[in-house]
Design a protein around this motif. Structure first.
Motif, PDB file in Angstrom:
ATOM      1  N   LYS A 123      -9.355   3.097  -8.948  1.00  0.00           N
ATOM      2  CA  LYS A 123      -8.597   3.993  -8.997  1.00  0.00           C
ATOM      3  C   LYS A 123      -8.781   4.732  -9.862  1.00  0.00           C
ATOM      4  O   LYS A 123      -8.561   4.882 -10.972  1.00  0.00           O
ATOM      5  CB  LYS A 123      -7.120   3.480  -9.468  1.00  0.00           C
ATOM      6  N   GLN A 176     -10.612   4.307   0.574  1.00  0.00           N
ATOM      7  CA  GLN A 176      -9.701   4.733   0.822  1.00  0.00           C
ATOM      8  C   GLN A 176      -9.096   6.122   2.045  1.00  0.00           C
ATOM      9  O   GLN A 176      -8.443   6.071   2.899  1.00  0.00           O
ATOM     10  CB  GLN A 176      -8.198   4.220   0.393  1.00  0.00           C
ATOM     11  N   GLN A 224      -4.170   0.551   1.543  1.00  0.00           N
ATOM     12  CA  GLN A 224      -3.236   0.516   0.243  1.00  0.00           C
ATOM     13  C   GLN A 224      -2.794   2.227   0.305  1.00  0.00           C
ATOM     14  O   GLN A 224      -2.587   2.609  -0.517  1.00  0.00           O
ATOM     15  CB  GLN A 224      -4.649   0.850  -0.475  1.00  0.00           C
ATOM     16  N   ILE A 225      -3.046   2.964   1.110  1.00  0.00           N
ATOM     17  CA  ILE A 225      -2.472   4.218   1.654  1.00  0.00           C
ATOM     18  C   ILE A 225      -0.910   3.742   2.048  1.00  0.00           C
ATOM     19  O   ILE A 225      -0.226   3.453   3.710  1.00  0.00           O
ATOM     20  CB  ILE A 225      -2.936   5.063   2.800  1.00  0.00           C
ATOM     21  N   GLY A 266      -4.575   2.430   6.013  1.00  0.00           N
ATOM     22  CA  GLY A 266      -5.662   2.668   5.633  1.00  0.00           C
ATOM     23  C   GLY A 266      -7.238   1.321   6.328  1.00  0.00           C
ATOM     24  O   GLY A 266      -6.302   0.192   5.984  1.00  0.00           O
ATOM     25  N   ARG A 277     -16.065   1.407  -0.533  1.00  0.00           N
ATOM     26  CA  ARG A 277     -14.850   1.535   0.846  1.00  0.00           C
ATOM     27  C   ARG A 277     -13.733   2.346   0.247  1.00  0.00           C
ATOM     28  O   ARG A 277     -12.804   1.716  -0.373  1.00  0.00           O
ATOM     29  CB  ARG A 277     -14.713   0.579   0.919  1.00  0.00           C
ATOM     30  N   ASP A 313      -8.373  -1.105   3.864  1.00  0.00           N
ATOM     31  CA  ASP A 313      -7.678  -1.947   3.573  1.00  0.00           C
ATOM     32  C   ASP A 313      -6.037  -1.763   2.528  1.00  0.00           C
ATOM     33  O   ASP A 313      -6.132  -2.300   1.919  1.00  0.00           O
ATOM     34  CB  ASP A 313      -8.441  -2.073   1.858  1.00  0.00           C
ATOM     35  N   GLY A 319      -2.334   6.122  -2.627  1.00  0.00           N
ATOM     36  CA  GLY A 319      -3.599   5.061  -2.465  1.00  0.00           C
ATOM     37  C   GLY A 319      -4.983   6.154  -1.693  1.00  0.00           C
ATOM     38  O   GLY A 319      -5.506   5.845  -1.708  1.00  0.00           O
ATOM     39  N   GLU A 320      -4.756   6.861  -1.831  1.00  0.00           N
ATOM     40  CA  GLU A 320      -5.874   8.149  -1.178  1.00  0.00           C
ATOM     41  C   GLU A 320      -6.690   8.567  -2.537  1.00  0.00           C
ATOM     42  O   GLU A 320      -7.799   8.591  -1.908  1.00  0.00           O
ATOM     43  CB  GLU A 320      -5.409   9.397  -1.007  1.00  0.00           C
ATOM     44  N   ASN A 345      -8.153   5.461  -4.271  1.00  0.00           N
ATOM     45  CA  ASN A 345      -8.781   3.929  -4.550  1.00  0.00           C
ATOM     46  C   ASN A 345      -9.548   4.066  -3.298  1.00  0.00           C
ATOM     47  O   ASN A 345     -10.157   4.671  -2.896  1.00  0.00           O
ATOM     48  CB  ASN A 345      -7.285   3.063  -3.865  1.00  0.00           C
TER      49      ASN A 345
END
Length: 534
Positions: free
Chosen positions: A229, A274, A334-335, A330, A272, A332, A236-237, A239
């Motif tokens: 992070k 996000q 997270q967004i 996203g 990967r 995974d 979350g962008e 991450n």
């Protein structure tokens, strides 16, 4: 305060002295009574602009604080709302017509809209400070002894603006924003004895990031994934996911520490991300500018992302405002895409208790006003959930405007004993909200087109029944096909039905347009998880 010069120390003292005046104004700020108040709204997104622009349509996110216009239901409140670019008149009319019991013209005469006419990639607060005549106009419009300023987040720009205008800022002081960063959040959780995933301290380069990741892996040899992070990423962008399964042969104790560090370092290029179009080349450069942490990824077959929102009053009291189940998307999950209110009854009261712990620790540090805490909850069976804190938002966030919209429209109350919100008629209220209803076919719709659709299909919020939809981010619609909405009902099912109806109507009204982007509804209901003057 080490390292600050005399001038900076003097400014910090002046800022604190100005904020102390909020204690005397507190009751008039929060209650809808007949006392006077002048509210200056500066919805500046004073965060790293490169990170901000990972969000499509972010230039219109200054509209998210337009719920503040509902404070004009107090007939003696006056409000100044400043934006980078002028707001469409029909958007302003839309909000003012939501006010129950207040003539439209009366509210309009107590609203002053100002703009910098500057769409450049700078925080709004900075743009205002660069325009002395605009500053002076704001200063002349405010009654100093009855004024306060609110913002999206508080940085040195907002602090300087507060001092220039001699108006107290109702937000945490700029020097306390560290507690809203990823690394600062972890410190607060540890001090508050709030459970959190294992992770690292703040690092400033990829070499130390790899070392921290290897150390974390050695502490938890069964880890399958980690989250990297950026310390000041948003929504979350910032991450990225590090998949350890691809380098399982280097898991402890199968290889040496040095080999493990090297394998992780090589794997960074395959993170990967996000955010769309993010690359390791860009991301690694951002680490040296913003810092980064690495954290254990919380695994779970049934997993949710609840949050709790609170505030710290000028008197130092901690209040819980709401809980939500966040809707994430996203690559995974997270967004941030949207939220449901309230959070599941299985854990909403526990969220409140954890939020109080965090709020008290923030209050000890001197923080003020809004804070939110995001969690990961994993279903352990038998209605038991393992809850771990992920981060603190020491600012307004994606769950702020939906809840404040509900509160200011209904003038209801949040009940801490149940975690429910009740209207003045005693009915519990529920909603589903998003900033991310986005489809390609919606592109080209103007605000007036949306107003026509709302009126024709009766999608608007009904102040009599206190049921319906409140729209926001309407400035995003034409260019980005993106819209925000809060669908309010007397049950979770009704709120969901209202949301479905809005999407169906918009789809039908634009059915001859281009094919869709993946939309918020794919995540919310799919298989991702169960001219004005005073």
């Amino acid at each position: 305060m080490l390292g600050l010069n005399i001038s900076e120390l003097d400014q910090a003292d002046r800022f604190r002295a100005l904020q102390l005046t909020l204690r005397d104004r507190w009751k008039t700020i929060e209650l809808f009574d007949n006392s006077d108040a002048d509210i200056l709204v500066v919805p500046s997104l004073s965060i790293d602009q490169r990170e901000l622009h990972k969000i499509e349509g972010c230039e219109h996110y200054e509209e998210r604080l337009l719920f503040s216009l509902m404070r004009l239901r107090n007939p003696r409140t006056r409000l100044i709302y400043v934006t980078s670019m002028p707001l469409h008149p029909s958007v302003i009319d839309y909000y003012l017509q939501l006010l129950p019991g207040i003539p439209f013209s009366h509210a309009r005469n107590r609203l002053l809209l100002l703009s910098t006419y500057d769409s450049s990639l700078k925080p709004l607060s900075q743009k205002i400070l660069e325009r002395p005549r605009l500053l002076n106009r704001i200063r002349q419009a405010l009654r100093q002894e009855k004024s306060f300023m609110i913002c999206y987040n508080s940085t040195s720009w907002e602090g300087e603006l507060s001092l220039k205008l001699d108006v107290p800022l109702y937000a945490a002081a700029p020097n306390l924003q560290i507690w809203g960063s990823k690394s600062g959040s972890r410190e607060i959780f540890a001090e508050s004895k709030v459970p959190l995933p294992d992770g690292s301290a703040l690092v400033w380069d990829s070499t130390n990031l790899a070392l921290s990741a290897a150390n974390l892996w050695e502490r938890q040899p069964s880890l399958e994934r980690m989250v990297v992070k950026l310390n000041e990423g948003i929504s979350g962008e910032g991450n990225a996911l590090l998949d350890l399964r691809a380098i399982a042969s280097f898991a402890p104790p199968e290889s040496s520490h040095a080999e493990r560090v090297a394998a992780i370092s090589d794997r960074f290029s395959s993170l990967r991300f996000q955010a769309k179009k993010e690359t390791w080349e860009n991301f690694s450069g951002r680490i040296s500018e913003l810092g980064a942490i690495v954290e254990a990824f919380v695994e779970g077959e049934i997993k949710r992302s609840p949050s709790v929102q609170g505030r710290i009053t000028p008197n130092g009291e901690v209040e819980i405002l709401s809980t939500h189940d966040q809707i994430l998307g996203g690559p995974d999950g997270q967004i941030y895409l949207g939220c449901r209110f309230p959070a599941d009854e299985a854990y909403r009261l526990e969220l409140q208790q954890l939020g109080i712990k965090v709020g008290r620790k923030l209050a000890e540090k001197g923080a003020l006003e809004r804070f939110g805490v995001d969690f990961i909850a994993v279903d352990k069976g038998n209605n038991q959930w393992d809850i771990q804190a992920i981060e603190i938002n020491l600012r307004k966030g994606g769950t702020t405007h939906p809840f404040m919209t509900l509160k200011l429209l209904t003038n209801g109350r949040y009940d801490l004993s149940t975690g429910l919100f009740y209207s003045q008629q005693g009915r519990p209220k529920y909603y589903i909200a998003t900033d991310n209803l986005q489809k390609d076919r919606y592109r080209g719709l103007l605000p007036n087109d949306l107003m026509d659709i709302i009126a024709h299909h009766r999608l608007h919020f009904d102040s009599g029944t206190e049921i319906g939809t409140v729209f926001h981010l309407m400035g995003c619609l034409s260019q980005f096909g993106k819209l925000g909405l809060t669908c309010i009902g007397d049950s979770p099912q009704q709120a969901e039905e209202i949301y479905h109806k809005v999407v169906k109507v918009l789809d039908e009204e634009t059915r001859t347009s281009k094919s869709d982007f993946s939309s918020f509804s794919d995540y919310a209901f799919g298989s991702t998880w169960d001219g004005y003057s005073f």
